[in-house]
Design an enzyme around this catalytic site. Structure first.
Site, short mmCIF file in Angstrom:
data_model
loop_
_atom_site.label_atom_id
_atom_site.label_comp_id
_atom_site.label_asym_id
_atom_site.label_seq_id
_atom_site.Cartn_x
_atom_site.Cartn_y
_atom_site.Cartn_z
N CYS A 159 6.07 -0.18 6.89
CA CYS A 159 5.71 0.97 6.07
C CYS A 159 6.91 1.34 5.22
O CYS A 159 8.04 1.33 5.71
CB CYS A 159 5.35 2.14 7.00
SG CYS A 159 4.87 3.64 6.13
N LEU A 160 6.66 1.65 3.94
CA LEU A 160 7.77 1.99 3.05
C LEU A 160 8.49 3.26 3.51
O LEU A 160 9.64 3.48 3.16
CB LEU A 160 7.28 2.15 1.61
CG LEU A 160 6.74 0.87 0.95
CD1 LEU A 160 6.24 1.16 -0.46
CD2 LEU A 160 7.81 -0.22 0.93
N GLY A 195 0.83 -1.19 0.00
CA GLY A 195 0.00 0.00 0.00
C GLY A 195 0.87 1.24 0.00
O GLY A 195 2.04 1.18 0.39
N HIS A 208 -4.32 1.66 7.44
CA HIS A 208 -2.95 2.18 7.55
C HIS A 208 -2.74 3.33 6.55
O HIS A 208 -2.20 4.39 6.91
CB HIS A 208 -1.97 1.02 7.29
CG HIS A 208 -0.53 1.40 7.21
ND1 HIS A 208 0.43 0.91 8.07
CD2 HIS A 208 0.13 2.22 6.35
CE1 HIS A 208 1.62 1.42 7.74
NE2 HIS A 208 1.47 2.22 6.69
N GLU A 209 -3.19 3.13 5.31
CA GLU A 209 -2.99 4.17 4.29
C GLU A 209 -3.85 5.40 4.58
O GLU A 209 -3.41 6.53 4.38
CB GLU A 209 -3.30 3.62 2.89
CG GLU A 209 -2.48 2.41 2.45
CD GLU A 209 -1.00 2.53 2.73
OE1 GLU A 209 -0.46 3.65 2.68
OE2 GLU A 209 -0.37 1.50 3.02
N GLN A 248 3.29 10.05 1.04
CA GLN A 248 4.57 9.33 1.05
C GLN A 248 5.41 9.61 -0.19
O GLN A 248 6.60 9.31 -0.20
CB GLN A 248 4.33 7.81 1.15
CG GLN A 248 3.75 7.38 2.49
CD GLN A 248 3.56 5.87 2.51
OE1 GLN A 248 2.54 5.37 2.06
NE2 GLN A 248 4.54 5.16 3.01
N HIS A 261 -2.22 7.69 6.91
CA HIS A 261 -1.19 8.56 6.31
C HIS A 261 -1.79 9.90 5.87
O HIS A 261 -1.10 10.92 5.87
CB HIS A 261 -0.57 7.89 5.07
CG HIS A 261 0.56 6.96 5.36
ND1 HIS A 261 1.75 7.38 5.92
CD2 HIS A 261 0.71 5.62 5.14
CE1 HIS A 261 2.57 6.34 6.03
NE2 HIS A 261 1.96 5.26 5.58
NI NI Z 1 2.76 3.34 5.48
#
Ligand code: NI
Length: 172
Positions: free
Chosen positions: A94-95, A46, A136-137, A51, A140
């Site tokens: 998380c990236l 995701g 989660h997204e 991000q 963000h």
């Molecule tokens: Ni993340």
């Protein structure tokens, strides 16, 4: 669109509130496609627009396993309309926090409303990994990271590690 790069903590853009898109037009579609490319490239499941430094309410996801058909989700202005009372704990990464993981407890099922890539309003129920990923997204978009659910001690260990790693990269 040139290849998007994923921001890594600490970065103030990861702590900001993202703005809704007026409609899903070609620009937003290009953003979604670029985000999916960056996400797949990084082997993520995701990604949220902040991000990649874009403070818009756009998220993408693909939680399919390697043995399954890929299933890309493109969502603008996602809104979680309902959350189940039962919660589940699961490990998240998380990236934007590379190689860091922690257990987060979240509602097991959700109902989400969003604009798809054709600017159509859609509603979907999700459970399992997809429900976790969308929550989660969506976080963000409010500047919330999974580490914000961890104890202060665990959070600080992870954030210090990442700040140090970033300093070392910058120094090279
Ligand atoms: Ni993340």
């Amino acid at each position: 669109m040139s290849r998007l790069s994923v921001l890594v903590v600490p970065d103030s853009r990861l702590k900001r509130h993202a703005e809704p898109v007026a409609r899903v037009d070609d620009g937003v579609r290009r953003l979604m496609d670029g985000m999916l490319e960056a996400m797949h490239e990084a082997k993520g499941i995701g990604l949220a627009a902040p991000q990649v430094g874009v403070l818009k309410r756009v998220i993408v996801a693909d939680v399919s396993r390697p043995d399954e058909e890929p299933r890309d989700y493109r969502m603008a202005n996602p809104e979680i309309l309902w959350r189940s009372e039962d919660e589940v704990s699961g490990e998240e990464g998380c990236l934007s926090l590379p190689e860091q993981y922690g257990d987060v407890t979240r509602p097991a099922r959700i109902k989400v409303r969003y604009l798809d890539h054709q600017n159509e309003i859609r509603e979907m129920e999700a459970d399992g990994l997809l429900a976790r990923c969308i929550q989660h997204e969506a976080d963000h978009l409010e500047g919330v990271l999974f580490v914000d659910y961890l104890s202060l001690l665990k959070r600080n260990i992870i954030l210090r590690k990442l700040a140090k790693a970033k300093k070392q990269t910058a120094a090279v």
